[in-house]
Design a protein around this motif. Sequence first.
Motif, short mmCIF file in Angstrom:
data_model
loop_
_atom_site.label_atom_id
_atom_site.label_comp_id
_atom_site.label_asym_id
_atom_site.label_seq_id
_atom_site.Cartn_x
_atom_site.Cartn_y
_atom_site.Cartn_z
N MET A 1 -57.26 14.05 -153.18
CA MET A 1 -55.63 14.54 -153.36
C MET A 1 -55.46 13.96 -154.99
SD MET A 1 -53.68 14.04 -150.02
CE MET A 1 -52.27 14.52 -150.68
N ALA A 2 -54.75 14.82 -155.69
CA ALA A 2 -54.51 14.28 -156.91
C ALA A 2 -53.39 13.18 -156.76
CB ALA A 2 -53.83 15.19 -157.78
N PRO A 3 -53.67 12.05 -157.74
CA PRO A 3 -52.59 10.88 -157.97
C PRO A 3 -51.20 11.52 -158.55
CG PRO A 3 -54.09 11.01 -159.79
CD PRO A 3 -54.62 11.97 -158.87
N TYR A 4 -50.44 10.70 -157.80
CA TYR A 4 -48.84 11.02 -158.18
C TYR A 4 -47.97 9.87 -158.38
CZ TYR A 4 -47.99 9.77 -153.29
OH TYR A 4 -47.98 9.30 -151.99
N ILE A 5 -46.79 9.80 -159.01
CA ILE A 5 -46.13 9.11 -159.47
C ILE A 5 -44.76 8.87 -158.43
CG2 ILE A 5 -44.41 7.79 -160.94
CD1 ILE A 5 -46.12 9.72 -163.18
N ARG A 6 -44.55 7.52 -157.95
CA ARG A 6 -43.44 7.27 -157.08
C ARG A 6 -42.43 6.03 -157.53
NH1 ARG A 6 -45.88 4.78 -151.21
NH2 ARG A 6 -46.08 2.71 -152.20
N THR A 7 -41.42 6.21 -157.10
CA THR A 7 -40.59 5.03 -157.36
C THR A 7 -40.02 4.28 -155.88
OG1 THR A 7 -38.62 6.23 -157.58
CG2 THR A 7 -39.73 5.61 -159.46
N VAL A 8 -40.01 2.85 -155.99
CA VAL A 8 -39.69 2.21 -154.65
C VAL A 8 -38.82 0.98 -154.92
CG1 VAL A 8 -41.74 2.78 -153.37
CG2 VAL A 8 -41.89 0.70 -154.56
N LYS A 9 -37.93 0.72 -154.03
CA LYS A 9 -36.97 -0.41 -154.30
C LYS A 9 -37.83 -1.69 -153.97
CE LYS A 9 -32.48 1.67 -153.85
NZ LYS A 9 -31.11 1.54 -153.18
N THR A 10 -37.75 -2.80 -154.69
CA THR A 10 -38.15 -3.88 -154.59
C THR A 10 -37.10 -4.88 -153.74
OG1 THR A 10 -37.48 -4.92 -156.72
CG2 THR A 10 -39.77 -3.96 -156.65
N ALA A 11 -37.79 -5.96 -153.31
CA ALA A 11 -36.84 -7.13 -152.53
C ALA A 11 -35.84 -7.66 -153.53
CB ALA A 11 -37.59 -8.29 -152.19
N SER A 12 -35.99 -7.50 -154.97
CA SER A 12 -34.83 -8.21 -155.59
C SER A 12 -33.98 -6.98 -156.17
CB SER A 12 -35.62 -8.57 -157.09
OG SER A 12 -36.04 -7.42 -157.62
N GLY A 13 -34.18 -5.76 -155.79
CA GLY A 13 -33.21 -4.70 -156.10
C GLY A 13 -33.36 -3.70 -156.99
N ALA A 14 -34.78 -4.07 -157.82
CA ALA A 14 -35.12 -3.49 -158.82
C ALA A 14 -36.00 -2.18 -158.44
CB ALA A 14 -36.09 -4.11 -159.83
N ARG A 15 -36.43 -1.10 -159.25
CA ARG A 15 -37.03 -0.21 -159.02
C ARG A 15 -38.52 -0.03 -159.46
NH1 ARG A 15 -33.09 4.48 -159.79
NH2 ARG A 15 -32.20 3.01 -161.44
N ALA A 16 -39.56 -0.28 -158.67
CA ALA A 16 -40.82 -0.19 -159.08
C ALA A 16 -41.39 0.98 -159.23
CB ALA A 16 -41.65 -1.14 -158.02
N VAL A 17 -42.08 1.33 -160.47
CA VAL A 17 -42.74 2.68 -160.74
C VAL A 17 -44.28 2.35 -160.13
CG1 VAL A 17 -43.66 4.38 -162.60
CG2 VAL A 17 -41.11 3.26 -162.44
N GLN A 18 -44.70 3.22 -159.55
CA GLN A 18 -46.17 2.90 -159.11
C GLN A 18 -46.84 4.33 -159.37
OE1 GLN A 18 -45.58 1.79 -155.18
NE2 GLN A 18 -45.42 -0.16 -155.69
N ILE A 19 -48.17 4.39 -159.40
CA ILE A 19 -49.27 5.55 -159.43
C ILE A 19 -50.07 5.27 -157.93
CG2 ILE A 19 -51.27 6.65 -160.20
CD1 ILE A 19 -50.12 5.59 -162.96
N VAL A 20 -49.90 6.42 -157.22
CA VAL A 20 -50.57 6.48 -155.79
C VAL A 20 -51.70 7.33 -155.88
CG1 VAL A 20 -50.32 6.76 -153.35
CG2 VAL A 20 -48.32 6.08 -154.64
N HIS A 21 -52.92 6.59 -155.58
CA HIS A 21 -54.34 7.53 -155.42
C HIS A 21 -54.44 7.67 -154.08
CE1 HIS A 21 -54.91 6.90 -159.85
NE2 HIS A 21 -54.12 5.57 -159.70
N SER A 22 -54.30 8.97 -153.73
CA SER A 22 -54.71 9.02 -152.18
C SER A 22 -56.17 9.93 -152.11
CB SER A 22 -53.61 9.96 -151.62
OG SER A 22 -52.48 9.30 -151.53
N SER A 23 -56.84 9.81 -150.89
CA SER A 23 -58.04 10.44 -150.58
C SER A 23 -57.51 11.09 -149.33
CB SER A 23 -58.98 9.58 -150.25
OG SER A 23 -58.90 8.87 -149.03
N ARG A 24 -58.61 12.38 -149.04
CA ARG A 24 -58.25 13.09 -148.04
C ARG A 24 -58.28 12.21 -146.56
NH1 ARG A 24 -61.37 18.89 -149.47
NH2 ARG A 24 -59.89 19.39 -151.59
N ARG A 25 -59.14 11.16 -146.54
CA ARG A 25 -59.45 10.52 -145.40
C ARG A 25 -58.08 9.83 -145.10
NH1 ARG A 25 -65.66 8.65 -145.93
NH2 ARG A 25 -66.35 10.81 -145.82
N GLY A 26 -56.82 9.75 -145.95
CA GLY A 26 -55.99 8.84 -145.43
C GLY A 26 -55.64 7.38 -146.47
#
Length: 504
Positions: A1-26
């Motif tokens: 699967m192609a990598p994608y960008i996501r944002t998640v909230k951190t414990a401090s209340g900020a928003r982290a920007v991440q690149i997720v690299h996924s495989s078909r095996r999960g």
Amino acid sequence: MAPYIRTVKTASGARAVQIVHSSRRGARDIEHIGSAHDEAELELLKAAARQRLAAGQGELDLGLDNAAAGQGGPLPITSARMGHLWDALACAYRRLGFEEATGGDEVFRHLVLARIIEPTSKLDSLRVLEEVGVEPVSYRTLTRRLPHFATDAWRQALSAACARQAGLGPASLVLYDVSTLYFETDAGDGFRESGFSKERRLEPQITIGLLTDAAGFPLMVNAFEGNRAETTTMLPSIRAFMAAHRLPDVTIVADAGMVSESNMKAIEAEGLSFILGAKVPKVPYVIERWRTAHPDEAIPDGHIFTQPWPTGPAGGRRDQVIYYQYRADRARRTLRGIDEQVAKAEKAVAGQTAVKRNRFVKLTGGTRSINRTLETKARALAGIKGYVTNLPEATAEFVIAAYHRLFQIEKSFRMSKSDLAARPIYHHKRDSIEAHLTIVFAALAVSRFIEDTTSWSIKKFVTTLRRYRTIEIQASGHTITAADPLPDEVRTILHQIHQQQRAH
């Protein structure tokens, strides 16, 4: 699967920007770009993530379109720093006491650490510092400070810091060996002179004497004329070191090639303790006696023969003991070499090949023959190694193990010549050469400290950590800091360095 960008909230209340690299095996691999505390930072981090996905860049080379940036071109990177690498090296430098020993001299510290990162000329080291993210001094300031690093007082202060780090005392083992560094010049000048070259070079050279502790940690370096005999360099270095640190005695460990007969007498006259490789010119009496008593047996692998050598009626030295150890693997290698040399000698005697340097070819007038007496003696000595000491009550196992520690000083020489490029290519005057060697000495000490603390080679340490940079970007009045996340093993290594205590 192609990598994608996501944002998640951190414990401090900020928003982290991440690149997720996924495989078909999960399985998923998450790459953290950074954390945003407002909308402007969030959009910049998303743009950085999109650019990394598009180009596969290893660094944050941020370039946004006009709409995202609000200006007519890429956002400026105001600074880029190899902070983790530089701070770790600077920490090791301080732990060794070099900051105090040099009076906080910034030029010396910069030259030492820059040489570890990328050994190059003094002028080019300013470029290395800029790439690291450290503001260098001017080249004029550097050249003005260089003569200070060649003074005896400067070198002795560094040596004293190393001695404290090693925790030396009267019973400490110190290893001594020499090497040579050649120069690309035709004529000698009294210091750079042709002599016996470790690198089999014909050019003028200098001789380097290195003193280390039992683990190979450097204690002192001295430069001698290139045509000076190796055996005459050891005692001056030992005397100077003991006088500087007020040591009544140390135990010198050195190879047999470093000890001439006159040198041995001088060591004895100094009253020094030693463990030395013993030259074995003929089959020792204790081995001949054993073979007579066991005519049909091979010497057991690892067997040790003990030959006391008490002082004579006139005294003048301590009682000594010579240990001879037989190793089957050493004998196998030696006998194979003898077989090859004898075969070549036989061809030379038969006139099938030209007579070259071969110890088994005997020339009597114009007659060639095989020196069978020498061959018999060489075969009888195969596998035998001698060790002599004047340490009272020292066991054979301790003496042999201490001698085999000489591989540590050989490792330090290899590091100084390869990783730290010790050969002073760009220096011609003695003061400049001495200053260069002082810098290499300090860089070697920092490198050995890093290796001993982390169990990583200095090459692996520098190559790994220089990839992780901290970058500052200016955008619409905001300064945004971005950094590559550190792998767990790198975090562990850095923690070890910063938590390492002063004791060696």
